[in-house]
Write a protein that holds these residues in place. Structure first.
Motif, PDB file in Angstrom:
ATOM      1  N   LEU A 175       3.653  10.049 -29.887  1.00 49.07           N
ATOM      2  CA  LEU A 175       3.510  10.607 -28.780  1.00 49.07           C
ATOM      3  C   LEU A 175       2.472   9.168 -28.011  1.00 49.07           C
ATOM      4  O   LEU A 175       1.711   8.162 -29.247  1.00 49.07           O
ATOM      5  N   HIS A 179      -1.874  11.133 -24.954  1.00 52.44           N
ATOM      6  CA  HIS A 179      -0.920  12.531 -24.435  1.00 52.44           C
ATOM      7  C   HIS A 179      -2.062  13.480 -24.353  1.00 52.44           C
ATOM      8  O   HIS A 179      -3.345  13.083 -25.683  1.00 52.44           O
ATOM      9  N   ARG A 180      -2.676  14.575 -24.325  1.00 48.59           N
ATOM     10  CA  ARG A 180      -2.666  15.285 -23.456  1.00 48.59           C
ATOM     11  C   ARG A 180      -2.947  16.269 -25.444  1.00 48.59           C
ATOM     12  O   ARG A 180      -3.776  16.926 -25.495  1.00 48.59           O
ATOM     13  N   GLU A 195       8.075  18.364 -20.704  1.00 49.27           N
ATOM     14  CA  GLU A 195       8.833  16.429 -21.517  1.00 49.27           C
ATOM     15  C   GLU A 195       9.610  16.221 -21.159  1.00 49.27           C
ATOM     16  O   GLU A 195      11.225  16.266 -21.872  1.00 49.27           O
ATOM     17  N   GLY A 239       3.890   5.593 -22.309  1.00 51.35           N
ATOM     18  CA  GLY A 239       3.509   5.910 -21.696  1.00 51.35           C
ATOM     19  C   GLY A 239       5.181   7.361 -20.948  1.00 51.35           C
ATOM     20  O   GLY A 239       5.590   7.995 -19.959  1.00 51.35           O
ATOM     21  N   TYR A 242       8.097  11.243 -25.536  1.00 49.37           N
ATOM     22  CA  TYR A 242       7.582  11.666 -26.688  1.00 49.37           C
ATOM     23  C   TYR A 242       8.902  11.013 -27.369  1.00 49.37           C
ATOM     24  O   TYR A 242       9.708  11.315 -26.492  1.00 49.37           O
TER      25      TYR A 242
END
Length: 306
Positions: A175, A179-180, A195, A239, A242
């Motif tokens: 990731l 990333h969250r 995603e 970004g 993933y």
């Protein structure tokens, strides 16, 4: 002339022509005359009773199906002769000679340099030559005799190959650092299903990752595809999505200085097995057996450290 009476140079000339695809180029590389090479090919074809090449007027020569089979066996024979000569020259001393190995491009950078470095330190008289490529390339190299032993995944390998598994590599999510989910210790792949995904788009890897998503009934939203592991990592770090990898890396930084996060997956997913592979009906030469033994030791240490 019977096959057994042919001089070894006839076989060497045959291999040179097969590699060059041209009699003139082969003669130039061998530093002999073109008629001498042409005569050697005729002698070998007469002794075997088959045509080894198709003559293409403007494009040189191409192997016939019979020629392809003969080339594989001749490479083996010449390798054994060279090994025999080397052994006689070094009776009473350590192993020596040249070893040609193959490695799946995806796993080469992570493992092969360390293996070769340790192996050649232990056996300084053995020269290791390696070829990298995809599964089809490596199988062809073993079938044609110019690769003796290969490190690859035990995936889609025909039964004609002997396979010894060395290590299982579990899948993980890579990731972007911000990333969250990047700070989580483990996640489910289902949490990423909507995603964008970056895919390592190589033949065996592509099929493996399809099996990973398929095990959960998921269809990844593939946004970018590349055949470079480092490109995958960089796309993720920037970004753009993933990815799922099983290729372990000692660093989470990418070439452009960005950061990624590797997160374990809680799902029951198939692992990718690294294996040492060679032709099942081909007895390994001592130098190749030594390399296999060393590789086994190397991955035993890797498993303990994992």
């Amino acid at each position: 002339m019977n096959l057994i009476d042919l001089p070894l140079r006839v076989l060497r000339y045959f291999v040179a022509v097969a590699d060059a695809g041209n009699v003139t180029a082969a003669a130039r590389g061998l530093h002999v005359s073109q008629p001498a090479v042409s005569l050697a090919i005729r002698q070998l074809e007469t002794a075997l009773g088959v045509d080894l090449f198709v003559r293409q007027h403007a494009r040189g020569v191409a192997l016939t199906p019979a020629g392809t089979e003969v080339l594989r066996e001749v490479r083996k024979l010449l390798s054994q002769v060279n090994d025999f000569a080397t052994t006689l020259a070094g009776v009473g001393s350590e192993l020596r000679g040249t070893l040609s190995i193959g490695c799946l491009a995806y796993i080469l950078a992570r493992y092969l340099p360390s293996i070769i470095s340790g192996f050649t330190a232990r056996y300084p008289e053995i020269e290791v030559v390696f070829h990298e490529g995809d599964q089809i390339f490596l199988q062809r190299g073993m079938m044609e005799g110019w690769i003796e032993l290969t490190l690859t995944y035990d995936i889609q390998l025909p039964r004609r190959f002997a396979v010894e598994r060395m290590m299982e590599l579990p899948a993980y999510a890579l990731l972007p650092a911000d990333h969250r989910l990047a700070r989580r210790r483990a996640i489910s792949l289902k949490e990423l299903k909507d995603e964008p995904c970056v895919l390592l788009d190589m033949p065996v890897s592509r099929d493996y990752f399809a099996s990973v998503f398929g095990a959960l009934g998921l269809s990844p939203q593939v946004r970018y595809r590349t055949q470079s592991v480092e490109a995958v990592r960089s796309l993720v770090a920037n970004g753009l999505g993933y990815t799922v990898l099983n290729h372990p890396s000692k660093t989470l930084a990418t070439y452009d200085g960005k950061q990624t996060r590797a997160v374990k997956l809680t799902d029951a997913l198939p692992a990718a097995p690294i294996a040492a592979v060679h032709l099942a009906d081909h007895k390994l030469r001592p130098v190749a057996q030594a390399f296999l033994d060393f590789t086994r030791e190397f991955f035993r240490r890797e498993r303990r450290a994992a």
